[in-house]
Design a protein around this motif. Structure first.
Motif, PDB file in Angstrom:
ATOM      1  N   ALA A   9       0.835  -1.205   0.000  1.00 39.68           N
ATOM      2  CA  ALA A   9       0.000   0.000   0.000  1.00 39.68           C
ATOM      3  C   ALA A   9       0.868   1.253   0.000  1.00 39.68           C
ATOM      4  CB  ALA A   9      -0.930  -0.005   1.206  1.00 39.68           C
ATOM      5  N   ILE A  10       1.975   1.201   0.725  1.00 40.34           N
ATOM      6  CA  ILE A  10       2.887   2.350   0.780  1.00 40.34           C
ATOM      7  C   ILE A  10       3.531   2.598  -0.586  1.00 40.34           C
ATOM      8  CG2 ILE A  10       5.074   3.182   1.745  1.00 40.34           C
ATOM      9  CD1 ILE A  10       4.228   1.673   4.357  1.00 40.34           C
ATOM     10  N   VAL A  11       4.099   1.556  -1.190  1.00 40.05           N
ATOM     11  CA  VAL A  11       4.801   1.749  -2.469  1.00 40.05           C
ATOM     12  C   VAL A  11       3.837   2.161  -3.579  1.00 40.05           C
ATOM     13  CG1 VAL A  11       6.668   0.167  -1.857  1.00 40.05           C
ATOM     14  CG2 VAL A  11       4.682  -0.717  -3.097  1.00 40.05           C
ATOM     15  N   SER A  12       2.563   1.770  -3.451  1.00 34.11           N
ATOM     16  CA  SER A  12       1.579   2.127  -4.483  1.00 34.11           C
ATOM     17  C   SER A  12       1.311   3.627  -4.523  1.00 34.11           C
ATOM     18  CB  SER A  12       0.265   1.374  -4.250  1.00 34.11           C
ATOM     19  OG  SER A  12      -0.451   1.916  -3.148  1.00 34.11           O
ATOM     20  N   LYS A  13       1.694   4.335  -3.462  1.00 31.93           N
ATOM     21  CA  LYS A  13       1.440   5.776  -3.382  1.00 31.93           C
ATOM     22  C   LYS A  13       2.601   6.619  -3.914  1.00 31.93           C
ATOM     23  CE  LYS A  13      -2.517   5.004  -1.501  1.00 31.93           C
ATOM     24  NZ  LYS A  13      -3.718   5.118  -2.364  1.00 31.93           N
ATOM     25  N   VAL A  14       3.670   5.967  -4.331  1.00 32.62           N
ATOM     26  CA  VAL A  14       4.830   6.696  -4.859  1.00 32.62           C
ATOM     27  C   VAL A  14       4.674   6.864  -6.367  1.00 32.62           C
ATOM     28  CG1 VAL A  14       7.332   6.669  -5.168  1.00 32.62           C
ATOM     29  CG2 VAL A  14       6.327   5.830  -3.023  1.00 32.62           C
ATOM     30  N   ASN A  15       4.794   8.091  -6.841  1.00 38.73           N
ATOM     31  CA  ASN A  15       4.628   8.378  -8.266  1.00 38.73           C
ATOM     32  C   ASN A  15       5.801   7.855  -9.086  1.00 38.73           C
ATOM     33  OD1 ASN A  15       2.196   9.782  -7.874  1.00 38.73           O
ATOM     34  ND2 ASN A  15       3.284  11.693  -7.452  1.00 38.73           N
ATOM     35  N   ASN A  17       8.794   7.724 -11.656  1.00 39.18           N
ATOM     36  CA  ASN A  17       9.906   8.645 -11.932  1.00 39.18           C
ATOM     37  C   ASN A  17      10.230   9.559 -10.748  1.00 39.18           C
ATOM     38  OD1 ASN A  17      10.231   7.663 -14.604  1.00 39.18           O
ATOM     39  ND2 ASN A  17       8.545   8.974 -15.289  1.00 39.18           N
ATOM     40  N   SER A  18       9.839   9.125  -9.560  1.00 43.59           N
ATOM     41  CA  SER A  18      10.194   9.872  -8.354  1.00 43.59           C
ATOM     42  C   SER A  18      11.601   9.506  -7.900  1.00 43.59           C
ATOM     43  CB  SER A  18       9.212   9.549  -7.225  1.00 43.59           C
ATOM     44  OG  SER A  18       7.916   9.985  -7.527  1.00 43.59           O
ATOM     45  N   ASN A  19      12.161  10.353  -7.057  1.00 47.31           N
ATOM     46  CA  ASN A  19      13.374  10.042  -6.302  1.00 47.31           C
ATOM     47  C   ASN A  19      12.994  10.144  -4.834  1.00 47.31           C
ATOM     48  OD1 ASN A  19      15.015   9.773  -8.612  1.00 47.31           O
ATOM     49  ND2 ASN A  19      15.337  11.984  -8.688  1.00 47.31           N
ATOM     50  N   ILE A  20      13.190   9.072  -4.078  1.00 48.75           N
ATOM     51  CA  ILE A  20      12.634   9.027  -2.727  1.00 48.75           C
ATOM     52  C   ILE A  20      13.691   8.951  -1.635  1.00 48.75           C
ATOM     53  CG2 ILE A  20      10.586   7.844  -3.638  1.00 48.75           C
ATOM     54  CD1 ILE A  20      11.613   5.363  -1.928  1.00 48.75           C
ATOM     55  N   VAL A  21      13.305   9.470  -0.477  1.00 49.87           N
ATOM     56  CA  VAL A  21      14.040   9.257   0.767  1.00 49.87           C
ATOM     57  C   VAL A  21      13.136   8.418   1.658  1.00 49.87           C
ATOM     58  CG1 VAL A  21      15.111  10.316   2.784  1.00 49.87           C
ATOM     59  CG2 VAL A  21      15.209  11.488   0.564  1.00 49.87           C
ATOM     60  N   ASP A  22      13.588   7.221   2.005  1.00 48.91           N
ATOM     61  CA  ASP A  22      12.797   6.310   2.838  1.00 48.91           C
ATOM     62  C   ASP A  22      13.349   6.332   4.255  1.00 48.91           C
ATOM     63  OD1 ASP A  22      10.950   4.310   3.572  1.00 48.91           O
ATOM     64  OD2 ASP A  22      12.442   2.735   3.199  1.00 48.91           O
ATOM     65  N   HIS A  27      14.869  -2.979   6.548  1.00 48.79           N
ATOM     66  CA  HIS A  27      15.582  -3.872   5.624  1.00 48.79           C
ATOM     67  C   HIS A  27      15.799  -3.249   4.239  1.00 48.79           C
ATOM     68  CE1 HIS A  27      14.219  -6.753   8.672  1.00 48.79           C
ATOM     69  NE2 HIS A  27      15.139  -7.579   8.220  1.00 48.79           N
ATOM     70  N   GLY A  28      15.243  -2.067   4.014  1.00 55.19           N
ATOM     71  CA  GLY A  28      15.384  -1.427   2.705  1.00 55.19           C
ATOM     72  C   GLY A  28      14.423  -1.944   1.656  1.00 55.19           C
ATOM     73  N   TYR A  29      13.371  -2.626   2.097  1.00 55.73           N
ATOM     74  CA  TYR A  29      12.460  -3.265   1.146  1.00 55.73           C
ATOM     75  C   TYR A  29      11.735  -2.267   0.240  1.00 55.73           C
ATOM     76  CZ  TYR A  29      13.012  -7.618   3.826  1.00 55.73           C
ATOM     77  OH  TYR A  29      13.513  -8.731   4.446  1.00 55.73           O
ATOM     78  N   VAL A  30      11.319  -1.129   0.806  1.00 60.15           N
ATOM     79  CA  VAL A  30      10.552  -0.155   0.017  1.00 60.15           C
ATOM     80  C   VAL A  30      11.378   0.403  -1.143  1.00 60.15           C
ATOM     81  CG1 VAL A  30       9.508   2.155   0.080  1.00 60.15           C
ATOM     82  CG2 VAL A  30       8.833   0.427   1.759  1.00 60.15           C
ATOM     83  N   PRO A  31      12.572   0.963  -0.899  1.00 63.70           N
ATOM     84  CA  PRO A  31      13.350   1.480  -2.040  1.00 63.70           C
ATOM     85  C   PRO A  31      13.799   0.385  -3.009  1.00 63.70           C
ATOM     86  CG  PRO A  31      14.606   1.644   0.004  1.00 63.70           C
ATOM     87  CD  PRO A  31      13.217   1.291   0.385  1.00 63.70           C
ATOM     88  N   ILE A  32      14.125  -0.799  -2.495  1.00 66.91           N
ATOM     89  CA  ILE A  32      14.533  -1.893  -3.380  1.00 66.91           C
ATOM     90  C   ILE A  32      13.391  -2.270  -4.321  1.00 66.91           C
ATOM     91  CG2 ILE A  32      15.126  -4.357  -3.457  1.00 66.91           C
ATOM     92  CD1 ILE A  32      16.752  -3.874  -0.858  1.00 66.91           C
ATOM     93  N   TYR A  33      12.206  -2.440  -3.767  1.00 68.08           N
ATOM     94  CA  TYR A  33      11.034  -2.802  -4.577  1.00 68.08           C
ATOM     95  C   TYR A  33      10.761  -1.735  -5.637  1.00 68.08           C
ATOM     96  CZ  TYR A  33       6.181  -4.043  -5.705  1.00 68.08           C
ATOM     97  OH  TYR A  33       5.019  -4.376  -6.366  1.00 68.08           O
ATOM     98  N   LYS A  38      11.090  -0.159 -11.373  1.00 69.42           N
ATOM     99  CA  LYS A  38      11.358   1.025 -12.197  1.00 69.42           C
ATOM    100  C   LYS A  38      10.362   2.163 -11.940  1.00 69.42           C
ATOM    101  CE  LYS A  38      13.724  -1.424 -15.949  1.00 69.42           C
ATOM    102  NZ  LYS A  38      13.904  -2.680 -15.224  1.00 69.42           N
ATOM    103  N   VAL A  39       9.883   2.228 -10.694  1.00 70.02           N
ATOM    104  CA  VAL A  39       9.016   3.340 -10.292  1.00 70.02           C
ATOM    105  C   VAL A  39       9.869   4.549  -9.938  1.00 70.02           C
ATOM    106  CG1 VAL A  39       7.291   4.140  -8.619  1.00 70.02           C
ATOM    107  CG2 VAL A  39       7.204   1.787  -9.469  1.00 70.02           C
TER     108      VAL A  39
END
Length: 227
Positions: A9-15, A17-22, A27-33, A38-39
Protein backbone atom coordinates in the motif's frame (compact mmCIF):
# COMPACT_ATOMS: atom_id res chain seq x y z
CA UNK A 1 10.55 -9.30 -3.84
CA UNK A 2 7.32 -10.07 -1.98
CA UNK A 3 6.02 -7.28 0.24
CA UNK A 4 3.38 -7.32 2.96
CA UNK A 5 0.02 -5.69 2.25
CA UNK A 6 1.07 -2.70 4.35
CA UNK A 7 4.27 -2.12 2.38
CA UNK A 8 2.48 -2.73 -0.93
CA UNK A 9 0.00 0.00 0.00
CA UNK A 10 2.89 2.35 0.78
CA UNK A 11 4.80 1.75 -2.47
CA UNK A 12 1.58 2.13 -4.48
CA UNK A 13 1.44 5.78 -3.38
CA UNK A 14 4.83 6.70 -4.86
CA UNK A 15 4.63 8.38 -8.27
CA UNK A 16 6.54 6.97 -11.22
CA UNK A 17 9.91 8.65 -11.93
CA UNK A 18 10.19 9.87 -8.35
CA UNK A 19 13.37 10.04 -6.30
CA UNK A 20 12.63 9.03 -2.73
CA UNK A 21 14.04 9.26 0.77
CA UNK A 22 12.80 6.31 2.84
CA UNK A 23 13.04 7.08 6.56
CA UNK A 24 12.97 4.13 8.92
CA UNK A 25 13.91 1.87 6.02
CA UNK A 26 14.71 -1.17 8.21
CA UNK A 27 15.58 -3.87 5.62
CA UNK A 28 15.38 -1.43 2.70
CA UNK A 29 12.46 -3.27 1.15
CA UNK A 30 10.55 -0.16 0.02
CA UNK A 31 13.35 1.48 -2.04
CA UNK A 32 14.53 -1.89 -3.38
CA UNK A 33 11.03 -2.80 -4.58
CA UNK A 34 10.46 0.61 -6.15
CA UNK A 35 13.81 0.55 -7.96
CA UNK A 36 13.28 -2.98 -9.24
CA UNK A 37 9.82 -2.05 -10.52
CA UNK A 38 11.36 1.03 -12.20
CA UNK A 39 9.02 3.34 -10.29
CA UNK A 40 11.86 5.40 -8.83
CA UNK A 41 15.15 6.39 -10.41
CA UNK A 42 17.18 6.69 -7.23
CA UNK A 43 16.60 6.42 -3.50
CA UNK A 44 18.10 7.01 -0.08
CA UNK A 45 17.40 4.31 2.49
CA UNK A 46 17.96 5.74 5.93
CA UNK A 47 17.55 4.49 9.47
CA UNK A 48 18.74 5.62 12.89
CA UNK A 49 19.70 2.02 13.70
CA UNK A 50 23.16 0.84 12.66
CA UNK A 51 21.88 -2.74 12.51
CA UNK A 52 19.04 -1.78 10.18
CA UNK A 53 21.44 0.10 7.91
CA UNK A 54 23.68 -2.96 7.74
CA UNK A 55 20.71 -5.16 6.81
CA UNK A 56 19.54 -2.66 4.20
CA UNK A 57 23.06 -2.37 2.71
CA UNK A 58 23.29 -6.16 2.44
CA UNK A 59 19.92 -6.35 0.68
CA UNK A 60 20.81 -3.50 -1.69
CA UNK A 61 24.01 -5.30 -2.69
CA UNK A 62 22.20 -8.60 -3.14
CA UNK A 63 19.83 -6.89 -5.58
CA UNK A 64 22.71 -5.09 -7.38
CA UNK A 65 21.18 -1.68 -6.68
CA UNK A 66 24.12 0.03 -4.98
CA UNK A 67 24.36 2.58 -7.81
CA UNK A 68 20.75 3.66 -7.32
CA UNK A 69 20.19 3.28 -3.57
CA UNK A 70 22.36 4.96 -0.93
CA UNK A 71 22.07 3.66 2.62
CA UNK A 72 22.66 6.34 5.24
CA UNK A 73 22.52 6.16 9.03
CA UNK A 74 20.51 9.19 10.06
CA UNK A 75 18.20 10.38 12.80
CA UNK A 76 15.29 11.30 10.57
CA UNK A 77 16.34 13.81 7.92
CA UNK A 78 19.19 15.32 9.94
CA UNK A 79 22.03 13.74 7.93
CA UNK A 80 20.20 13.66 4.60
CA UNK A 81 20.75 15.98 1.62
CA UNK A 82 17.32 16.05 -0.04
CA UNK A 83 18.43 18.02 -3.12
CA UNK A 84 17.45 15.97 -6.16
CA UNK A 85 14.70 14.11 -4.30
CA UNK A 86 10.98 14.87 -4.44
CA UNK A 87 9.33 12.33 -2.12
CA UNK A 88 9.82 11.39 1.53
CA UNK A 89 8.42 8.12 2.86
CA UNK A 90 8.10 7.65 6.63
CA UNK A 91 6.54 4.42 7.85
CA UNK A 92 6.39 1.88 10.62
CA UNK A 93 6.70 4.22 13.60
CA UNK A 94 4.50 6.11 16.04
CA UNK A 95 2.80 9.30 14.97
CA UNK A 96 4.62 11.47 17.50
CA UNK A 97 7.96 10.30 16.10
CA UNK A 98 6.74 11.03 12.56
CA UNK A 99 5.84 14.56 13.68
CA UNK A 100 9.22 14.99 15.38
CA UNK A 101 11.03 13.95 12.19
CA UNK A 102 8.98 16.40 10.13
CA UNK A 103 9.51 19.24 12.62
CA UNK A 104 13.26 18.68 12.97
CA UNK A 105 13.71 18.23 9.22
CA UNK A 106 11.34 20.94 8.01
CA UNK A 107 14.20 22.85 6.36
CA UNK A 108 14.96 19.70 4.32
CA UNK A 109 11.42 19.61 2.92
CA UNK A 110 11.68 22.71 0.71
CA UNK A 111 12.10 20.67 -2.47
CA UNK A 112 10.03 17.69 -1.28
CA UNK A 113 6.78 17.72 -3.25
CA UNK A 114 5.24 14.60 -1.72
CA UNK A 115 5.03 12.91 1.66
CA UNK A 116 3.94 9.28 2.01
CA UNK A 117 3.33 8.64 5.71
CA UNK A 118 2.26 5.53 7.58
CA UNK A 119 2.08 6.44 11.27
CA UNK A 120 1.17 3.63 13.65
CA UNK A 121 -0.53 5.93 16.18
CA UNK A 122 -1.79 9.52 16.60
CA UNK A 123 -3.17 9.64 13.05
CA UNK A 124 -5.28 12.73 13.75
CA UNK A 125 -2.27 14.64 15.02
CA UNK A 126 -0.18 13.67 11.98
CA UNK A 127 -2.86 15.02 9.63
CA UNK A 128 -2.76 18.33 11.49
CA UNK A 129 1.04 18.38 11.33
CA UNK A 130 0.99 17.88 7.56
CA UNK A 131 -1.28 20.89 7.18
CA UNK A 132 0.80 23.01 9.54
CA UNK A 133 4.02 22.45 7.54
CA UNK A 134 2.41 23.17 4.17
CA UNK A 135 1.06 19.92 2.71
CA UNK A 136 -2.44 19.12 1.53
CA UNK A 137 -3.71 15.57 1.97
CA UNK A 138 -4.46 14.20 -1.49
CA UNK A 139 -5.01 10.52 -0.73
CA UNK A 140 -5.47 8.06 2.11
CA UNK A 141 -5.90 4.33 2.45
CA UNK A 142 -6.43 1.91 5.31
CA UNK A 143 -4.88 -1.56 5.19
CA UNK A 144 -5.73 -4.46 7.50
CA UNK A 145 -2.81 -6.74 8.29
CA UNK A 146 -2.01 -9.05 11.21
CA UNK A 147 -5.17 -7.95 13.06
CA UNK A 148 -4.15 -4.30 12.82
CA UNK A 149 -5.43 -1.32 10.81
CA UNK A 150 -2.79 0.87 9.16
CA UNK A 151 -3.35 4.33 7.66
CA UNK A 152 -1.32 5.49 4.67
CA UNK A 153 -1.54 9.25 4.10
CA UNK A 154 -0.24 11.06 1.01
CA UNK A 155 0.58 14.76 1.15
CA UNK A 156 1.45 17.22 -1.61
CA UNK A 157 2.88 20.72 -1.26
CA UNK A 158 0.05 23.18 -0.74
CA UNK A 159 -2.16 24.83 1.84
CA UNK A 160 -5.40 23.58 3.33
CA UNK A 161 -7.15 23.41 6.67
CA UNK A 162 -10.03 21.06 7.42
CA UNK A 163 -13.17 22.80 8.63
CA UNK A 164 -14.39 19.95 10.84
CA UNK A 165 -12.52 18.17 13.62
CA UNK A 166 -14.04 14.87 12.51
CA UNK A 167 -12.12 15.22 9.23
CA UNK A 168 -8.86 15.21 11.17
CA UNK A 169 -10.04 12.35 13.36
CA UNK A 170 -10.92 9.94 10.55
CA UNK A 171 -9.61 11.50 7.34
CA UNK A 172 -11.56 13.79 5.02
CA UNK A 173 -10.54 11.77 1.96
CA UNK A 174 -11.76 8.53 3.53
CA UNK A 175 -15.00 10.10 4.76
CA UNK A 176 -15.80 11.69 1.40
CA UNK A 177 -15.44 8.46 -0.53
CA UNK A 178 -17.23 6.44 2.17
CA UNK A 179 -14.24 4.13 2.30
CA UNK A 180 -15.06 0.48 3.02
CA UNK A 181 -11.96 -0.06 5.13
CA UNK A 182 -12.79 3.03 7.18
CA UNK A 183 -16.22 1.52 7.86
CA UNK A 184 -14.55 -1.73 8.93
CA UNK A 185 -12.22 0.20 11.25
CA UNK A 186 -15.11 2.16 12.79
CA UNK A 187 -17.06 -1.05 13.41
CA UNK A 188 -13.97 -2.47 15.12
CA UNK A 189 -13.67 0.69 17.23
CA UNK A 190 -17.31 0.34 18.32
CA UNK A 191 -16.79 -3.26 19.45
CA UNK A 192 -13.59 -2.35 21.28
CA UNK A 193 -15.30 0.61 22.97
CA UNK A 194 -18.20 -1.57 24.14
CA UNK A 195 -15.72 -4.03 25.67
CA UNK A 196 -14.11 -1.14 27.56
CA UNK A 197 -17.51 -0.02 28.83
CA UNK A 198 -18.27 -3.52 30.11
CA UNK A 199 -14.96 -3.55 31.99
CA UNK A 200 -15.57 -0.10 33.47
CA UNK A 201 -19.03 -1.05 34.70
CA UNK A 202 -17.46 -3.50 37.11
CA UNK A 203 -15.52 -0.77 38.95
CA UNK A 204 -18.59 1.41 39.73
CA UNK A 205 -16.50 4.48 40.54
CA UNK A 206 -17.25 8.10 39.67
CA UNK A 207 -14.28 8.21 37.32
CA UNK A 208 -15.50 5.03 35.62
CA UNK A 209 -18.98 6.49 35.13
CA UNK A 210 -17.50 9.64 33.62
CA UNK A 211 -15.37 7.56 31.28
CA UNK A 212 -18.39 5.46 30.26
CA UNK A 213 -20.31 8.62 29.35
CA UNK A 214 -17.37 9.79 27.26
CA UNK A 215 -17.05 6.46 25.44
CA UNK A 216 -20.80 6.30 24.78
CA UNK A 217 -20.52 9.69 23.06
CA UNK A 218 -17.65 8.35 20.95
CA UNK A 219 -19.72 5.31 19.95
CA UNK A 220 -22.63 7.53 18.90
CA UNK A 221 -20.25 9.55 16.72
CA UNK A 222 -18.91 6.39 15.05
CA UNK A 223 -22.42 5.05 14.45
CA UNK A 224 -23.46 8.36 12.90
CA UNK A 225 -20.54 8.19 10.45
CA UNK A 226 -21.34 4.59 9.48
CA UNK A 227 -25.03 5.30 8.97
Amino acid sequence: MNLSNRLLAIVSKVNKNSNIVDIGTDHGYVPIYLCEKKVVQKAIACDVSKGSCEKASKNVLEHSLERRISVIKSDGLKSIDTIGFNTVVISGMGGKLVEKILDEGVDKLNNIEYLVLQPQTDIESVRKKMHSIGYIIIDEDIVFEDKMYYNIIVGKKGNEIYEKEIEYMFGKVLLNRQDKMLKSFLEYEILKSKDIINSLKESKTENANSRITEICGYIRLLEKIIN
